[in-house]
Design a protein around this motif. Structure first.
Motif, PDB file in Angstrom:
ATOM      1  N   VAL A  42       5.177  11.286 -18.298  1.00 55.90           N
ATOM      2  CA  VAL A  42       5.478  12.690 -18.032  1.00 55.90           C
ATOM      3  C   VAL A  42       6.878  12.952 -18.569  1.00 55.90           C
ATOM      4  CG1 VAL A  42       5.731  14.482 -16.271  1.00 55.90           C
ATOM      5  CG2 VAL A  42       4.051  12.645 -15.950  1.00 55.90           C
ATOM      6  N   TRP A  85       8.036  16.119 -11.708  1.00 54.01           N
ATOM      7  CA  TRP A  85       7.627  14.720 -11.585  1.00 54.01           C
ATOM      8  C   TRP A  85       7.058  14.472 -10.184  1.00 54.01           C
ATOM      9  CZ3 TRP A  85      12.632  11.725 -13.282  1.00 54.01           C
ATOM     10  CH2 TRP A  85      12.955  12.045 -14.593  1.00 54.01           C
ATOM     11  N   VAL A 141       3.587  15.991  -9.814  1.00 57.23           N
ATOM     12  CA  VAL A 141       2.599  15.179 -10.533  1.00 57.23           C
ATOM     13  C   VAL A 141       2.313  13.904  -9.753  1.00 57.23           C
ATOM     14  CG1 VAL A 141       2.206  13.797 -12.614  1.00 57.23           C
ATOM     15  CG2 VAL A 141       3.115  16.114 -12.816  1.00 57.23           C
ATOM     16  N   TYR A 189       8.232   8.373 -16.202  1.00 56.12           N
ATOM     17  CA  TYR A 189       8.866   9.680 -16.321  1.00 56.12           C
ATOM     18  C   TYR A 189      10.047   9.591 -17.271  1.00 56.12           C
ATOM     19  CZ  TYR A 189       6.103  10.207 -12.137  1.00 56.12           C
ATOM     20  OH  TYR A 189       5.062  10.209 -11.252  1.00 56.12           O
ATOM     21  N   LEU A 245       2.239  13.812 -21.058  1.00 56.55           N
ATOM     22  CA  LEU A 245       2.375  15.209 -20.665  1.00 56.55           C
ATOM     23  C   LEU A 245       3.763  15.633 -21.111  1.00 56.55           C
ATOM     24  CD1 LEU A 245       0.914  15.046 -17.032  1.00 56.55           C
ATOM     25  CD2 LEU A 245      -0.286  15.508 -19.177  1.00 56.55           C
TER      26      LEU A 245
END
Length: 155
Positions: free
Chosen positions: A21, A29, A32, A45, A65
């Motif tokens: 992400v 974050w 998610v 992340y 993402l």
């Protein structure tokens, strides 16, 4: 490549999947993580393009993402650089992870988009469809590599 539902179960699509992400807002974050933590995923992340690229050099991601608006950085340019790292047999689906539905996924590097704010259903479905697209692309890359090897053996 467009993301569309495919027949069959998504159960196999999430086993051992690794997701990156890339978003400059750590709040995203946390959202998610709270939605996807029940699934068998490894989540990473990154707050910047450089951080995302460093991670992609050492970790084989299945799905990224990517927020196209990374503050002063250009997420689209980072997505292009990630695509060069995550291609062929290492192919990863890259989804625009954006709050701009008008420009979502406009850059051709994206395989699709997830619009913020998202729901539990839209995020989960987007992840599952993205993973299915990744697996299809990797299968195609393997088939292309086998075709080249067969052709080389004949010559």
């Amino acid at each position: 490549m467009s993301l569309s539902p495919c027949s069959g179960s998504f159960g196999d699509s999430i086993i051992q999947a690794t997701i990156l992400v890339v978003d400059s807002n750590p709040h995203h974050w946390a959202i998610v993580r709270s939605i996807l933590e029940a699934l068998p995923l490894s989540l990473y992340y990154a707050q910047s393009g450089e951080e995302a690229e460093d991670l992609a050099r050492s970790i084989g991601f299945d799905l990224v993402l990517m927020d196209p608006c990374l503050g002063a950085q250009d997420g689209d340019a980072c997505a292009v650089r990630l695509r060069t790292l995550l291609c062929g047999p290492r192919y990863a689906t890259i989804l625009a992870f954006t709050s701009d539905p008008e420009g979502a996924g406009a850059a051709p590097v994206y395989d699709g988009s997830l619009i913020k704010p998202f729901t539990v259903l839209s995020l989960t479905e987007g992840v599952l469809l993205g993973l299915a697209a990744m697996r299809a692309a990797r299968r195609a890359a393997r088939l292309d590599a086998e075709t080249v090897e067969v052709g080389a053996a004949v010559c």
